[in-house]
Motif scaffolding. Structure first.
Motif, mmCIF file in Angstrom:
data_model
loop_
_atom_site.group_PDB
_atom_site.id
_atom_site.type_symbol
_atom_site.label_atom_id
_atom_site.label_comp_id
_atom_site.label_asym_id
_atom_site.label_seq_id
_atom_site.Cartn_x
_atom_site.Cartn_y
_atom_site.Cartn_z
ATOM 1 N N GLY A 140 37.311 -2.244 20.358
ATOM 2 C CA GLY A 140 38.280 -3.132 20.989
ATOM 3 C C GLY A 140 37.557 -4.298 21.636
ATOM 4 O O GLY A 140 36.332 -4.367 21.639
ATOM 5 N N GLU A 141 38.324 -5.197 22.199
ATOM 6 C CA GLU A 141 37.749 -6.400 22.781
ATOM 7 C C GLU A 141 36.799 -6.106 23.942
ATOM 8 O O GLU A 141 35.825 -6.812 24.152
ATOM 9 C CB GLU A 141 38.867 -7.326 23.245
ATOM 10 N N PHE A 142 37.072 -5.047 24.693
ATOM 11 C CA PHE A 142 36.263 -4.746 25.873
ATOM 12 C C PHE A 142 35.530 -3.411 25.734
ATOM 13 O O PHE A 142 35.462 -2.628 26.659
ATOM 14 C CB PHE A 142 37.143 -4.741 27.130
ATOM 15 N N ASP A 143 34.970 -3.159 24.566
ATOM 16 C CA ASP A 143 34.254 -1.913 24.305
ATOM 17 C C ASP A 143 32.940 -1.909 25.086
ATOM 18 O O ASP A 143 32.024 -2.658 24.796
ATOM 19 C CB ASP A 143 33.980 -1.768 22.807
ATOM 20 N N ARG A 144 32.859 -1.057 26.119
ATOM 21 C CA ARG A 144 31.674 -1.002 26.975
ATOM 22 C C ARG A 144 30.560 -0.135 26.400
ATOM 23 O O ARG A 144 29.495 -0.030 26.997
ATOM 24 C CB ARG A 144 32.060 -0.502 28.365
ATOM 25 N N SER A 145 30.794 0.465 25.223
ATOM 26 C CA SER A 145 29.752 1.302 24.624
ATOM 27 C C SER A 145 28.770 0.476 23.787
ATOM 28 O O SER A 145 27.822 1.020 23.237
ATOM 29 C CB SER A 145 30.389 2.380 23.739
ATOM 30 N N CYS A 146 28.978 -0.828 23.704
ATOM 31 C CA CYS A 146 28.127 -1.680 22.872
ATOM 32 C C CYS A 146 26.833 -2.052 23.605
ATOM 33 O O CYS A 146 26.844 -2.292 24.810
ATOM 34 C CB CYS A 146 28.870 -2.955 22.494
ATOM 35 N N VAL A 147 25.735 -2.067 22.849
ATOM 36 C CA VAL A 147 24.439 -2.462 23.396
ATOM 37 C C VAL A 147 23.770 -3.443 22.434
ATOM 38 O O VAL A 147 23.961 -3.373 21.222
ATOM 39 C CB VAL A 147 23.497 -1.257 23.630
ATOM 40 N N GLY A 148 22.987 -4.358 23.005
ATOM 41 C CA GLY A 148 22.205 -5.299 22.206
ATOM 42 C C GLY A 148 20.784 -4.791 22.046
ATOM 43 O O GLY A 148 20.225 -4.184 22.958
ATOM 44 N N CYS A 172 27.787 -0.327 18.656
ATOM 45 C CA CYS A 172 28.714 0.268 19.628
ATOM 46 C C CYS A 172 28.815 1.766 19.359
ATOM 47 O O CYS A 172 28.587 2.217 18.245
ATOM 48 C CB CYS A 172 30.086 -0.381 19.507
ATOM 49 N N GLY A 173 29.136 2.508 20.380
ATOM 50 C CA GLY A 173 29.295 3.944 20.213
ATOM 51 C C GLY A 173 27.989 4.718 20.181
ATOM 52 O O GLY A 173 27.989 5.908 19.895
ATOM 53 N N GLY A 174 26.867 4.054 20.451
ATOM 54 C CA GLY A 174 25.594 4.758 20.540
ATOM 55 C C GLY A 174 25.002 5.221 19.218
ATOM 56 O O GLY A 174 24.138 6.092 19.213
#
Length: 189
Positions: A140-148, A172-174
């Motif tokens: 979704g737009e505010f997916d906090r599971s995403c990492v760079g 995203c999602g680890g």
């Protein structure tokens, strides 16, 4: 653990219709893309297993997009920068890092690309191998599971040392997926 296998052209294998079509598509794409010449990966007089394993000291890694099937397939290319032929097979081990230098909280999943079999490839000086490498899209737009991710360590089978690759990607999602290694016919870098 998967063991390296070499290609035996004299031995016919049966395949399902969909697998045969996929193999034909890969062969056609590689032919159209310029299959490697005698100096490229896997086109040698000796079997790949007669060469020593490639090491991190011999290979340079960098992000590369493979133009297969009319699509761009992201991944990592590993070019032989040494003066000797070496061999690779199977899946490398991966570790990703955040911009802060900390290890990224990511689980890497092995996903076969095109073919589930593992082959050994000879990599001549200047030639390269490639493995696909891709993350998961946000839910979704505010997916906090995403990492760079800014750095990737690639550890080849049989070598304890890592090849450092600077990248700019994320997931995203680890989780991230990657494939076994394949030869690359031509690289422009």
């Amino acid at each position: 653990m998967d063991s390296p296998r070499t290609t035996n052209p004299s031995r016919a294998r049966r395949c399902s219709a969909s697998l045969c079509r996929a193999q034909l598509a890969v062969a056609t794409a590689l032919t159209l893309l310029g299959a490697p010449a005698a100096s490229g990966a896997s086109q040698l007089q000796q079997p790949p297993t007669s060469y020593p394993l490639c090491t991190a000291a011999a290979l340079d890694g960098f992000p590369w997009t493979h133009p297969a099937f009319g699509k761009s397939i992201p991944g990592i290319a590993l070019r032989n920068m040494s003066l000797s032929t070496c061999r690779v097979a199977g899946y490398p081990e991966l570790r990703a890092y955040l911009a802060t230098g900390r290890v990224a909280p990511i689980r890497f999943e092995r996903q076969p690309f095109i073919d589930k079999r593992i082959y050994a490839y000879s990599v001549t000086p200047g030639a390269a191998v490639f493995f696909t490498f891709y993350g998961r899209a946000p839910s979704g737009e505010f997916d906090r599971s995403c990492v760079g991710i800014t750095q990737l360590d690639v550890v080849l089978p049989g070598d304890p040392h890592a090849i450092d690759v600077t990248i700019s990607t994320g997931t995203c999602g680890g989780r991230m997926s990657y494939s076994q290694m394949f030869p690359v016919s031509e690289l422009t870098r």
